[in-house]
Motif scaffolding. Structure first.
Motif, PDB file in Angstrom:
ATOM      1  N   GLY A  37       0.788  -1.229   0.000  1.00 28.46           N
ATOM      2  CA  GLY A  37       0.000   0.000   0.000  1.00 28.46           C
ATOM      3  C   GLY A  37       0.818   1.276   0.000  1.00 28.46           C
ATOM      4  N   ALA A  38       2.149   1.167  -0.044  1.00 28.83           N
ATOM      5  CA  ALA A  38       3.003   2.356  -0.057  1.00 28.83           C
ATOM      6  C   ALA A  38       2.787   3.138  -1.347  1.00 28.83           C
ATOM      7  CB  ALA A  38       4.461   1.952   0.090  1.00 28.83           C
ATOM      8  N   ARG A  39       2.640   4.458  -1.220  1.00 32.32           N
ATOM      9  CA  ARG A  39       2.377   5.324  -2.361  1.00 32.32           C
ATOM     10  C   ARG A  39       3.611   6.166  -2.662  1.00 32.32           C
ATOM     11  NH1 ARG A  39      -3.390   5.705  -2.675  1.00 32.32           N
ATOM     12  NH2 ARG A  39      -3.245   7.654  -3.857  1.00 32.32           N
ATOM     13  N   PRO A  40       4.003   6.284  -3.919  1.00 30.86           N
ATOM     14  CA  PRO A  40       5.155   7.126  -4.245  1.00 30.86           C
ATOM     15  C   PRO A  40       5.024   8.559  -3.738  1.00 30.86           C
ATOM     16  CG  PRO A  40       4.554   5.775  -6.126  1.00 30.86           C
ATOM     17  CD  PRO A  40       3.481   5.562  -5.102  1.00 30.86           C
ATOM     18  N   SER A  41       3.810   9.094  -3.730  1.00 29.13           N
ATOM     19  CA  SER A  41       3.622  10.476  -3.283  1.00 29.13           C
ATOM     20  C   SER A  41       3.942  10.651  -1.805  1.00 29.13           C
ATOM     21  CB  SER A  41       2.186  10.931  -3.556  1.00 29.13           C
ATOM     22  OG  SER A  41       1.262  10.128  -2.830  1.00 29.13           O
ATOM     23  N   ILE A  42       3.911   9.565  -1.050  1.00 23.01           N
ATOM     24  CA  ILE A  42       4.243   9.623   0.374  1.00 23.01           C
ATOM     25  C   ILE A  42       5.689   9.200   0.613  1.00 23.01           C
ATOM     26  CG2 ILE A  42       3.696   8.679   2.659  1.00 23.01           C
ATOM     27  CD1 ILE A  42       0.802   8.454   1.747  1.00 23.01           C
ATOM     28  N   VAL A  43       6.105   8.128  -0.071  1.00 21.96           N
ATOM     29  CA  VAL A  43       7.472   7.627   0.121  1.00 21.96           C
ATOM     30  C   VAL A  43       8.500   8.668  -0.300  1.00 21.96           C
ATOM     31  CG1 VAL A  43       9.132   5.875  -0.618  1.00 21.96           C
ATOM     32  CG2 VAL A  43       6.761   5.232  -0.100  1.00 21.96           C
ATOM     33  N   TYR A  44       8.245   9.378  -1.404  1.00 24.35           N
ATOM     34  CA  TYR A  44       9.210  10.344  -1.918  1.00 24.35           C
ATOM     35  C   TYR A  44       8.957  11.766  -1.424  1.00 24.35           C
ATOM     36  CZ  TYR A  44      10.086   6.475  -5.146  1.00 24.35           C
ATOM     37  OH  TYR A  44      10.368   5.244  -5.694  1.00 24.35           O
ATOM     38  N   ALA A  45       7.961  11.955  -0.582  1.00 24.22           N
ATOM     39  CA  ALA A  45       7.665  13.293  -0.062  1.00 24.22           C
ATOM     40  C   ALA A  45       8.761  13.734   0.910  1.00 24.22           C
ATOM     41  CB  ALA A  45       6.309  13.302   0.632  1.00 24.22           C
ATOM     42  N   LYS A  46       8.948  15.049   1.021  1.00 26.16           N
ATOM     43  CA  LYS A  46       9.928  15.640   1.938  1.00 26.16           C
ATOM     44  C   LYS A  46       9.230  16.676   2.821  1.00 26.16           C
ATOM     45  CE  LYS A  46      13.305  13.430  -0.087  1.00 26.16           C
ATOM     46  NZ  LYS A  46      14.077  12.363   0.596  1.00 26.16           N
ATOM     47  N   PRO A  47       8.319  16.227   3.687  1.00 26.71           N
ATOM     48  CA  PRO A  47       7.549  17.191   4.494  1.00 26.71           C
ATOM     49  C   PRO A  47       8.413  17.912   5.523  1.00 26.71           C
ATOM     50  CG  PRO A  47       7.145  14.957   5.243  1.00 26.71           C
ATOM     51  CD  PRO A  47       7.976  14.836   4.008  1.00 26.71           C
ATOM     52  N   ARG A  48       8.022  19.142   5.815  1.00 22.98           N
ATOM     53  CA  ARG A  48       8.684  19.901   6.880  1.00 22.98           C
ATOM     54  C   ARG A  48       8.001  19.611   8.209  1.00 22.98           C
ATOM     55  NH1 ARG A  48       9.653  26.194   5.866  1.00 22.98           N
ATOM     56  NH2 ARG A  48      10.420  25.871   8.005  1.00 22.98           N
ATOM     57  N   GLN A  49       8.799  19.591   9.250  1.00 29.59           N
ATOM     58  CA  GLN A  49       8.245  19.458  10.591  1.00 29.59           C
ATOM     59  C   GLN A  49       7.897  20.852  11.101  1.00 29.59           C
ATOM     60  OE1 GLN A  49       7.579  16.481  11.947  1.00 29.59           O
ATOM     61  NE2 GLN A  49       8.398  15.556  10.058  1.00 29.59           N
ATOM     62  N   LEU A  50       6.601  21.088  11.258  1.00 30.47           N
ATOM     63  CA  LEU A  50       6.144  22.416  11.671  1.00 30.47           C
ATOM     64  C   LEU A  50       5.770  22.412  13.140  1.00 30.47           C
ATOM     65  CD1 LEU A  50       3.839  23.319   8.620  1.00 30.47           C
ATOM     66  CD2 LEU A  50       6.282  23.828   8.928  1.00 30.47           C
ATOM     67  N   SER A  51       6.055  23.529  13.772  1.00 34.00           N
ATOM     68  CA  SER A  51       5.644  23.690  15.163  1.00 34.00           C
ATOM     69  C   SER A  51       4.142  23.918  15.214  1.00 34.00           C
ATOM     70  CB  SER A  51       6.380  24.873  15.794  1.00 34.00           C
ATOM     71  OG  SER A  51       5.988  26.085  15.166  1.00 34.00           O
ATOM     72  N   ALA A  52       3.582  23.883  16.418  1.00 35.26           N
ATOM     73  CA  ALA A  52       2.138  24.095  16.579  1.00 35.26           C
ATOM     74  C   ALA A  52       1.723  25.459  16.042  1.00 35.26           C
ATOM     75  CB  ALA A  52       1.755  23.944  18.047  1.00 35.26           C
ATOM     76  N   ALA A  53       2.567  26.470  16.271  1.00 36.38           N
ATOM     77  CA  ALA A  53       2.240  27.821  15.791  1.00 36.38           C
ATOM     78  C   ALA A  53       2.325  27.897  14.268  1.00 36.38           C
ATOM     79  CB  ALA A  53       3.185  28.826  16.426  1.00 36.38           C
TER      80      ALA A  53
END
Length: 396
Positions: free
Chosen positions: A151-167
């Motif tokens: 079920g792994a999706r390329p759009s998730i596996v290759y994504a580079k999300p930023r870790q955002l603070s609560a604010a």
């Protein structure tokens, strides 16, 4: 009466004086023939008596032997291995050393010359990130993306999300896509050197070494999109390139072309149309393409080529993550107009909560984006990759 000239016997004219022996007349042809004959004799004599195995070919003689008492510099290109007495045991060469055999063309003697390798102890550079083979499907054109068996999706596996603070999660988001990466060498180099990782790169399928560009982009934490050429209204006068998707083709033909484009490189999170003002307005033409993109676990980004695009509507019906470009930042590629476009992009993000800007990988554009990116977050925005703006599909 004496006989006339016609009836007189030949050779009986006593009035002519015989030529003097020893003084023949020599003409230019005889001189040339003699010179050629003399040249041939010289060549034959040289070949017979001169020891020159190279046949007179120009050459340079370089000594590979150090002078007596001189130390051998192992780092110099001309350094040679010192002669070793029969009683000596040679020390093992350093790691990485290569040995080259030099053969004397005249005598046939051989000499071993050591060429030092990399002795700095530095670890070789790690190979750039490659695509996950579990997310690839083999086609007649090559490998293309697919959803993995788990079920792994390329759009998730290759994504580079930023870790955002609560604010930061509650402030407006801006996504920047730099397209045509790989077309301009100088612009591409500037984009890699000067733009932050949150900027996404869209790579056209026609550039040189695009698989290496995609791998490098992901290794430097940029998200990657594949630009798919689609039919504009003035096609073929305005031709996006080979394998362009056309509204006049059958769905099977367009899917075959799409798979050719998808196979050019790997590791992208999704697709974005390149041109396509006509194609994206045709539900019949675009529908099969969007279904294929959705079933492969990718996202789709509409570059805003047409205000009548049905891409968003079709993406919603396929639970396909979708984003649309709000403004082309360098439609007028001057510093003043790019700055104005970036200001409008900020206004859209403030009003809507997010905005997407598209630019090209040209040096002037990259320079303005790099300067803007250094200050945008101090004005109350957060710069994020495209997957953090694309609307997620509904959970099934």
């Amino acid at each position: 009466m004496a006989p006339d000239d016609l009836n007189a016997p030949l050779g009986q004219d006593k009035s002519k004086k015989p030529s003097k022996l020893g003084k023949p007349s020599i003409g230019i042809p005889q001189l040339l023939a003699g010179a050629l004959a003399l040249s041939g004799v010289v060549v034959i004599g040289w070949a017979a008596f001169v020891d020159d195995p190279l046949g007179g070919e120009p050459m340079a003689v370089v000594s590979t032997k150090p002078e007596p008492g001189a130390a051998v510099d192992a780092s110099a290109p001309e350094a040679a291995v010192a002669k070793i007495a029969p009683s000596e045991t040679p020390a093992p060469p350093p790691n990485g050393t290569k040995t080259v055999t030099i053969i004397d063309g005249s005598s046939g003697s051989r000499q071993e010359v050591a060429i030092p390798g990399n002795q700095s102890g530095a670890t070789p550079a790690a190979p750039r990130m490659s695509a996950d083979p579990k997310l690839l499907e083999t086609t007649r054109h090559g490998a293309i993306p697919k959803i993995g068996a788990d079920g792994a999706r390329p759009s998730i596996v290759y994504a580079k999300p930023r870790q955002l603070s609560a604010a930061e999660k509650n402030i407006p988001r801006i996504g920047i896509i730099v397209g045509s990466v790989g077309i301009s060498a100088s612009g591409t180099a500037d984009a890699f050197s000067n733009l932050p990782a949150a900027v996404s790169f869209a790579i056209a399928p026609y550039g040189a070494d695009i698989d290496k560009l995609a791998a490098r982009a992901r290794s430097e934490n940029h998200e990657v999109l594949l630009q798919v050429p689609m039919e504009p209204f003035d096609f073929p006068n305005n031709d996006p390139g080979p394998q362009t998707l056309l509204a006049s083709l059958t769905s099977d033909q367009n899917i075959d072309r799409l798979h050719w484009l998808m196979s050019r490189f790997q590791g992208y999170v999704g697709l974005m149309n390149y041109m396509g003002a006509r194609f994206v307005t045709s539900e019949q033409a675009l529908g099969p393409v969007m279904r294929d993109v959705a079933k492969r676990g990718l996202i789709f980004v509409d570059d805003g080529a047409s205000s009548r695009s049905v891409a968003g509507q079709l993406a919603g019906g396929q639970n396909l993550p979708f984003a649309k470009t709000d403004i082309v930042l360098d439609a007028v590629p001057t510093a003043v107009e790019i700055d104005r476009a970036l200001a409008r992009l900020e206004a859209i993000a403030r009003d809507n909560g997010s905005a997407v800007g598209l630019a090209t990988a040209q040096p002037a554009t990259v320079a303005r984006l790099a300067e803007w990116a250094q200050k945008v977050e101090s004005r109350g925005f957060v710069l994020v990759p495209i997957t953090m703006i694309a609307v997620k599909p509904k959970s099934s």
